[in-house]
Design an enzyme around this catalytic site. Structure first.
Site, PDB file in Angstrom:
ATOM      1  N   ASN A 193       0.528  -1.493   0.282  1.00 29.84           N
ATOM      2  CA  ASN A 193       0.227  -0.169   0.067  1.00 29.84           C
ATOM      3  C   ASN A 193       1.073   0.845   0.123  1.00 29.84           C
ATOM      4  OD1 ASN A 193      -1.595   2.033   0.367  1.00 29.84           O
ATOM      5  ND2 ASN A 193      -2.076   1.925   2.349  1.00 29.84           N
ATOM      6  N   TRP A 194       0.574   2.222  -1.452  1.00 29.11           N
ATOM      7  CA  TRP A 194       1.924   3.318  -1.220  1.00 29.11           C
ATOM      8  C   TRP A 194       1.151   4.622  -0.695  1.00 29.11           C
ATOM      9  CZ3 TRP A 194       3.787   2.660  -7.166  1.00 29.11           C
ATOM     10  CH2 TRP A 194       4.398   0.980  -7.525  1.00 29.11           C
ATOM     11  N   LYS A 195       0.095   4.294  -0.100  1.00 23.67           N
ATOM     12  CA  LYS A 195      -0.492   5.200   0.773  1.00 23.67           C
ATOM     13  C   LYS A 195       0.067   6.888  -0.541  1.00 23.67           C
ATOM     14  CE  LYS A 195       0.638   3.372   4.589  1.00 23.67           C
ATOM     15  NZ  LYS A 195       0.396   3.602   6.242  1.00 23.67           N
ATOM     16  N   HIS A 237      -9.807   0.592   5.162  1.00 24.92           N
ATOM     17  CA  HIS A 237      -8.212   0.903   5.962  1.00 24.92           C
ATOM     18  C   HIS A 237      -8.107   2.030   6.976  1.00 24.92           C
ATOM     19  CE1 HIS A 237      -4.133   2.186   6.677  1.00 24.92           C
ATOM     20  NE2 HIS A 237      -3.080   1.144   5.491  1.00 24.92           N
ATOM     21  N   GLU A 265      -7.006   3.906   8.039  1.00 24.65           N
ATOM     22  CA  GLU A 265      -6.378   5.393   8.179  1.00 24.65           C
ATOM     23  C   GLU A 265      -7.380   6.309   7.629  1.00 24.65           C
ATOM     24  OE1 GLU A 265      -2.800   5.295   6.049  1.00 24.65           O
ATOM     25  OE2 GLU A 265      -1.865   4.501   7.146  1.00 24.65           O
ATOM     26  N   GLU A 286      -4.863  -5.412  10.978  1.00 25.53           N
ATOM     27  CA  GLU A 286      -3.968  -4.596  10.998  1.00 25.53           C
ATOM     28  C   GLU A 286      -4.032  -4.032  12.073  1.00 25.53           C
ATOM     29  OE1 GLU A 286      -1.873  -3.449   7.224  1.00 25.53           O
ATOM     30  OE2 GLU A 286      -3.992  -2.107   7.066  1.00 25.53           O
ATOM     31  N   GLY A 310       2.235   2.319  10.600  1.00 31.11           N
ATOM     32  CA  GLY A 310       3.700   3.840  10.553  1.00 31.11           C
ATOM     33  C   GLY A 310       3.964   3.486  11.953  1.00 31.11           C
ATOM     34  N   SER A 328       3.810  -2.524   9.891  1.00 33.87           N
ATOM     35  CA  SER A 328       5.186  -2.170  10.135  1.00 33.87           C
ATOM     36  C   SER A 328       5.930  -3.632  10.101  1.00 33.87           C
ATOM     37  CB  SER A 328       5.922  -1.516  11.443  1.00 33.87           C
ATOM     38  OG  SER A 328       5.526  -1.032  11.876  1.00 33.87           O
ATOM     39  N   GLY A 385       2.747  -1.423   4.229  1.00 30.18           N
ATOM     40  CA  GLY A 385       2.643   0.271   4.305  1.00 30.18           C
ATOM     41  C   GLY A 385       4.251   0.725   3.614  1.00 30.18           C
ATOM     42  N   GLY A 386       4.795   1.222   4.239  1.00 32.03           N
ATOM     43  CA  GLY A 386       6.120   1.786   4.287  1.00 32.03           C
ATOM     44  C   GLY A 386       7.318   1.007   3.932  1.00 32.03           C
TER      45      GLY A 386
HETATM   46  C1  PEP Z   1      -0.433  -0.329   6.182  1.00 34.77           C
HETATM   47  O1  PEP Z   1      -0.660   0.942   5.315  1.00 34.77           O
HETATM   48  O2  PEP Z   1      -1.427  -0.281   5.539  1.00 34.77           O
HETATM   49  C2  PEP Z   1       0.281  -0.324   6.827  1.00 34.77           C
HETATM   50  C3  PEP Z   1       0.805  -1.026   7.460  1.00 34.77           C
HETATM   51  O3  PEP Z   1       1.460   0.224   6.968  1.00 34.77           O
HETATM   52  P1  PEP Z   1       2.858   0.380   7.573  1.00 34.77           P
HETATM   53  O4  PEP Z   1       3.604  -1.170   6.885  1.00 34.77           O
HETATM   54  O5  PEP Z   1       3.992   1.168   7.548  1.00 34.77           O
HETATM   55  O6  PEP Z   1       2.747   0.062   9.033  1.00 34.77           O
END
Ligand code: PEP
Length: 252
Positions: free
Chosen positions: A10-12, A96, A98, A168, A174, A214, A235-236
């Site tokens: 997920n590149w957000k 998600h 966010e 999640e 993040g 993470s 994500g990151g």
């Molecule tokens: C996500 O955006 O779904 C996520 C899990 O982010 P991260 O890996 O950065 O915690």
């Protein structure tokens, strides 16, 4: 029962169109020999079409980060499942944390989005998970139970077969704070038991439950070793092609 592992990036709201195209090209090259894993990337909306062009014919599929619940209409700023399918997506992320936190997404809107997405022929990655406060007050399982029963309300077994769940924990997204492998396993087993309660054992055995929060090259192997962890929503660490390629090639 075999559940094909699924790793989705997920590149957000990161990467310009040029950067997205460049990263997708690197991933296509780095992952072309990988098999037995479903791999997907979710760039921002403006990069979907150019990235679709880059990954055409590869083993990487295109995922949307969000979707609306109508086909078309006066909904300024929204994108419909049909439009996403036409742009090359095979799947959309729904609910998600966010989106729940900043954009008012609820279990009810998640349910509407799932229905419309599946109707249009897109698969859905549906995110659920508890906040730190909910975990610390001992409410993790009741929160997950409500998210499952309301978010998946009235879905048919056929629809459930086109859904991937992403557990999640909000406190791990993040933050660099990953759930331990055993915390992830405990939550995944609980979610699977709830799916079994609603839809029976066959569907519960088949549905994939990804862990997100993470995930990095350094912790993916341990997480993937757990029996109910069927993949990762990253994500990151998915923003860098090298790191995402390593995560996809977790050792099993
Ligand atoms: C996500 O955006 O779904 C996520 C899990 O982010 P991260 O890996 O950065 O915690």
């Amino acid at each position: 029962m075999t559940r094909i592992p699924c790793i989705a990036g997920n590149w957000k709201m990161y990467k310009t169109v040029d950067e997205a195209v460049e990263t997708a090209a690197k991933l296509k090259e780095a992952l072309h020999n990988v098999s037995g894993r479903d791999i997907g990337i979710a760039p921002p909306f403006v990069s979907l079409v150019p990235v679709a062009e880059v990954i055409k014919g590869s083993n990487i599929s295109l995922i949307a980060q969000n979707v609306f619940w109508e086909d078309e209409g006066a909904y300024t700023g929204e994108i419909s499942p049909t439009m996403l399918k036409n742009a090359g997506c095979t799947c959309a992320i729904i609910g998600h944390s966010e989106r729940r936190q900043y954009f008012g997404e609820t279990n009810e809107t998640v349910n509407k989005k799932i229905n419309k997405c599946l109707d249009a022929g897109l698969m859905a990655i549906v995110c659920i998970g508890e906040s730190l406060e909910e975990r610390e007050s001992g409410n993790t399982f009741s929160v997950l139970e409500t998210q499952v029963s309301e978010g998946f309300s009235a879905l048919s077994p056929d629809q459930m077969e086109k859904i991937v769940i992403a557990y999640e924990p909000v406190w791990a997204i993040g933050t660099g704070k990953t759930a331990t492998a055993s915390q992830a396993q405990e939550a995944h087993a609980f979610i699977r038991s709830k799916i079994e309660g609603h839809y029976g054992k066959a569907i519960a055995d088949e549905i994939r439950i990804l862990y997100g929060g993470s995930v990095k090259p350094g912790n993916v192997d341990e997480l993937m070793a757990e029996k109910d962890v069927d993949g990762a929503l990253v994500g990151g660490a998915s923003l860098d092609a090298g790191s995402f390629a390593r995560i996809v090639q977790f050792s099993s």
